[in-house]
Write an enzyme that holds these catalytic residues in place. Sequence first.
Site, PDB file in Angstrom:
ATOM      1  N   HIS A  58      -9.051 -16.574 -17.997  1.00 18.17           N
ATOM      2  CA  HIS A  58      -9.259 -15.635 -16.891  1.00 18.17           C
ATOM      3  C   HIS A  58      -8.926 -16.304 -15.557  1.00 18.17           C
ATOM      4  CE1 HIS A  58     -11.514 -12.482 -14.577  1.00 18.17           C
ATOM      5  NE2 HIS A  58     -11.733 -13.509 -13.767  1.00 18.17           N
ATOM      6  N   GLU A  59      -9.414 -17.514 -15.366  1.00 14.56           N
ATOM      7  CA  GLU A  59      -9.167 -18.217 -14.109  1.00 14.56           C
ATOM      8  C   GLU A  59      -7.695 -18.584 -13.959  1.00 14.56           C
ATOM      9  OE1 GLU A  59     -11.347 -17.972 -12.032  1.00 14.56           O
ATOM     10  OE2 GLU A  59     -13.045 -17.519 -13.330  1.00 14.56           O
ATOM     11  N   HIS A 114      -5.787 -15.656 -12.715  1.00 17.84           N
ATOM     12  CA  HIS A 114      -5.892 -15.531 -11.253  1.00 17.84           C
ATOM     13  C   HIS A 114      -4.873 -16.444 -10.567  1.00 17.84           C
ATOM     14  CE1 HIS A 114      -9.122 -12.779 -10.598  1.00 17.84           C
ATOM     15  NE2 HIS A 114     -10.049 -13.505 -11.199  1.00 17.84           N
ATOM     16  N   GLU A 172      -9.906  -8.250 -10.765  1.00 15.47           N
ATOM     17  CA  GLU A 172     -10.691  -8.731 -11.899  1.00 15.47           C
ATOM     18  C   GLU A 172     -10.254  -8.127 -13.226  1.00 15.47           C
ATOM     19  OE1 GLU A 172     -12.862 -11.275 -12.026  1.00 15.47           O
ATOM     20  OE2 GLU A 172     -12.208 -11.547  -9.963  1.00 15.47           O
TER      21      GLU A 172
END
Length: 285
Positions: free
Chosen positions: A130-131, A134, A202
């Site tokens: 997930h990071e 980003h 998100e």
Amino acid sequence: MNQIKTVALLALLTGLLVFLGGAIGGKTGLLIGLILGAVMNLGSWFFSDKIALAAYNAQPVSPAEAPELYRMVDRLAQKAGIPTPAVYIIPTLSANAFATGRDPQHAAVAVTQGILQMMPADELEGVIAHELSHILHRDTLTQAVAATIGGAISYLAQMAYWFGAFAGDDRNRPNPIALLLMTILAPIAATVIQMTISRTREFEADAGAARLTGNPRGLANALQRLEMGARQLPMEGNPAFSPLLIINSMSGQAFANLFSTHPSTEARIERLMRLEQEMGGFSFR
């Protein structure tokens, strides 16, 4: 379209900063606010990673100090086609994580001690992915700039109240009710803008993580575990930087739900489960 929307929201946030400068010092304050907005945007561009890491007292670790974590970050970064970011550990038992940096070549991933202790490997992989998503989509710079300007707006709003309340004589002193309203509403407006910026990113980062790992359920389980952990042990830090975290970790739950920088955990999990069905199940390697 999302990039245009994000740029427009950042411009609005900067405009709010300039307006506050004018409220404090008239035309001179307006000019100061404009200069401050430009300096902060430029400073956030180059120093966003250092600002965010310092906000949570993140400490750099080497591959020798955290070999398993480093291997996971390196493997997923290679799969995502980006350079391996620097790795940091935040000395807190709260469970959370974030990424920062102006581009994939100047990025960092930070995880807490708490998340390393409580999370199984497949769930931690989902969090790291997930990071990295980003970082891949350069959300980290946008969020850090928004957080920096949002923090400055909150600070200037307080300055405007105190300077206005005690400066000049009674005839020239601003209306105390107007000052109080500005002190309250300016930070709220900044929070709403940050919230809108963060929420648009998100869901996409969740979907990117699911595709990267091939395991949507791993991230879904991680989000559920993190939500429970945030209620029991919220992560302390500057609220302006909460959009960077993988999950909202504000101690006041009612307020957090009203001005959440993230979509609801339930909505995120639901989307991940739909994505799992579209992918035809999952397989964790």
